[in-house]
Structures are given as structure tokens and as C-alpha cells.
Design a protein around this motif. Sequence first.
Motif: not given
Length: 207
Positions: A89-90, A101, A103-105, A107, A156
Motif C-alpha cells: 500500500g501507501n 503520502q 498513511p495512518n494505518k 498495510e 499511490y
Amino acid sequence: MLYEYLVKNYKVAEPIFFSDVKLEGITRSAINQQFKKLCDEGKLVKYENGIYYIPKKSKLNGTVGINADMVARYKYISRRGRIDGFYSGNFFANQIGISTQVPNKVEIVSNNIAAKVREIPIGKRTFIVRRANIKVTEENVHVLQMLELLKNLDAYLDEDYSYAKEKFRTYINVHGITREDVDLYIREYPVNVFKFYYELRLDDVFA
């Protein structure tokens, strides 16, 4: 006996998972009691249920321990010389430089989860962990990580495809990924992966 085993097999400030600790001739209940006793004595610190560490003394007479990111990495990505997953992910897009970016979470794709996808709280963080469709190993981890990112590449990208291609080129060269590696796994992925692989002209990278 337990403490000697832990000191021998674990570094200070390294996550220790209760489920990993097995001592011949000692029941799980007895091991649990020994963990509790070591925590009471200050020789171990309990981070969360089933997760402990040997504290490291700091220069300020405090202790240095573990954090959520370290626990997630050990539990789902790699520990004790075994590779079980990778960032995706990001978070991974940011790592290789195609996205700014944050991310807060975070992956993760991992062998170590039964559900297709779960949000896992660890400490004060939340991680999105997806079950690996192909078993992740030391030999295939980098090519699978690249193909996973290609599934949703447009989500992304901060720059154009030519910029992304150069970032993928660097990643491919650093990790020694070959066209044969890609051919071995790409058919196990959705058609979007083929689409972005073509759009980036990644075949040229292997030429």
C-alpha cells in the motif's frame, strides 16, 4: 530456567511472543506462571497479552522497550531469520519513492493471518493485514511486493509513469528481480497488474 532460555534466544528490547516459547517437559500453564514471575521481578516487561521483552537499561536509568511497529514487523513480516510478509500500500509506495503520502494505518501482506484482511490494533497503532495469496518466502518476497503494489498503482502515484518506472527500475536492480521471477507469479494477480506492468513498460527494465 525460562529466563536463561530467553536470554540465550532473544536480544534485549526484542519482542518475545508467548506462543513461540516452548520448553520440553514444562506445560503452557507453568510457562505462563514463570512469565508472570519474571515480570514481577522486573526481568521481563509485558507489552500486551502474549507479547513481552527483556528491558534494556538506558543511560537515564530508565528502560528502553519495544513499539507497535516493531511488534507488527516481527509478528507479520520477519523474525528469527524467517520471512513471512512484506509492507504494501501507501507505506511501501512511500518507501520506494513513488508517493509522499504517509498513511495512518500501515498495510502488510502476510502468511501469518487466517482472515482475508483484518485491522489489527497493536499498542496505539492499527495495522491493516492481508492474507498472502501466494506464500511469502525469502526467495519471492521482493517480486511479490512489487506485483502487489502494481494492483492499485494509480492510487499511490504522485508523479507520471516515467518517474514511477525509474523507481521500479531501482527496486528491481537492487533486489535482483528477473523477468523469470515476474513470469512465475504475475498470472496469480488481477488483470490490473498486467495493465500497469505494460503501462510502465517494465519489460524494458529487464532488457
